[in-house]
Write a protein that holds these residues in place. Sequence first.
Motif: not given
Length: 394
Positions: A46, A48-49, A74, A76, A78, A80, A104, A107-109
Motif C-alpha cells: 500500500q 500511505v499519506k 491521520t 490514508t 491506497r 484501500k 483501516q 475508506k482506507g483511513a
Amino acid sequence: MTSFRTFAAALALTVGAGLAVAAVEAPAGAAPDSVKHVQKKKANAQRVKIDLLPPISGAGKRAGSADQAKVVVTGTFRPKKAGRTVILDRKAGKKWVKAGTARQDQKGAVLFNAPYLVKGKAVTYRLRSTGSGMKTTLSKSVSTLKWTYKEKFSEEFSGSTIDPTPWSFREQDYGHAALRKCSRTDAANTSVSKGVARLMVAKDTTKNGRCSYQGKSYAWRTNAMIGTQGAFAFKYGYAAARVKLNSLRGQHFGFWLQPNSRNAEHGNAKKTGAEIDVIEWFGEGHPSGGLSSYIHYVPKPGKGVKVGSWIKQPQQYGNKWSKKYHVFSVKWTPKSYTFYIDGQVTSVINKGVSGREQFLLLSQLSSDYQLKYLKSESKLPQGSSVDWVRVWDL
C-alpha cells in the motif's frame, strides 16, 4: 496569560512508498493485440499519506494545560484494505515504540489521538500497516515540533481576571443587536478562576420591570462577550477553543471570528470578510442536537447569506457537552473551512471564504427567541467554561 508567536517553520508531511503490481497473461501463441484474458494480481503493498494536525483533541472532565491536548495523526492508505492493522509508532531515542493500534476503515483511513509533548519535548511519529498478506507499509515521520513553531496565539486564563492585552469586553446595550431587545452585555458576566474563563447569562438586577416579547414577559438579561478586536487577528490557519458548555436551553455559547477590517461592505468574502461561527451551542435537549457551525457573509447589498448546518448526530463526535470539556476548532484556508470536534471532521464549507484578517470572539448570549425555552428563570445564571484558546498558522 496570553502568548503570541509570529515565527513559522516548514515541516514536510509524508507519503510512504508501495506500488500495486499487475500482470497480463495471454494464451500461448497469441499475438499481443489479441489478448483475451487479462488478470490482475492482488496488490501486495500500500501507499500511505500521513497528516499531522495540531493539538485539537482534548475531551475530559477537568481543565488543564493546552499542551496536554492531543495532536491528531491521520493516514490514508491506497489501495484501500478495510480492517488492515495500522500501528502508530513513536520515536524514543534511536528506537521506535508502539503508541497505538487501529484498523483501516472502508475508506482506507485511520485516525489517532497522540501526545503533543512527552516530558515537555516534541514527539516524532510514523504509521506502520501490517498483515492481510501484504508487505509492511511505512510512512515517513512527522514531528509535533511543527505546531510549536506555527503557534501564533495562546490563552490559558492563568490569572485572576481577563488579560486586557488581547481581550476586551464587547459592550452592547438593550436592542443593540437584532433579536436581543431583552438583553445587554455586562463585563461582570465574565470571570477567571483556576485557569478557566467563565461566561454567563444572568438576570439584570439593576433594571426594573420585565421585558415583553411576543406577548409574554421575561426577566431582563445580561450577557457575556469578549474579543481580540484591535489586539490580535489572523488570516488563514487553525483556531481552537476547549470548552465545557452550558446545560440548559434559553441561551447559547459561541466561539466565532469576525473580520478586523473590510475592503467592501458587500461582495466577495475575500474582500468583505465573513462571520465564522466555529461552534454554537443551544443547550441540551435541542431538537437539532444543539451544535452548529455556520458562515455569514453579504454578497449583495442588504442580502446576507448563511451557509452551514446543525451538526448531525453530534453524539458520534462526543457526549456530555455540559459535563466535559471538548475542543472545537476550524481549519481556515484560502479555499475552505473545515470544522472539527476533538479532531474529528464535522463539516466542510467552501462558500463565503474570508480573505481578511479575523479576530476571536467568545460569548454567552440570550436572544429573544430563546427566552421561552428556559423553563424557570430561577435556573439563571447559566454559563460555559473556556479552558484555553489557541491559533496556529497553516
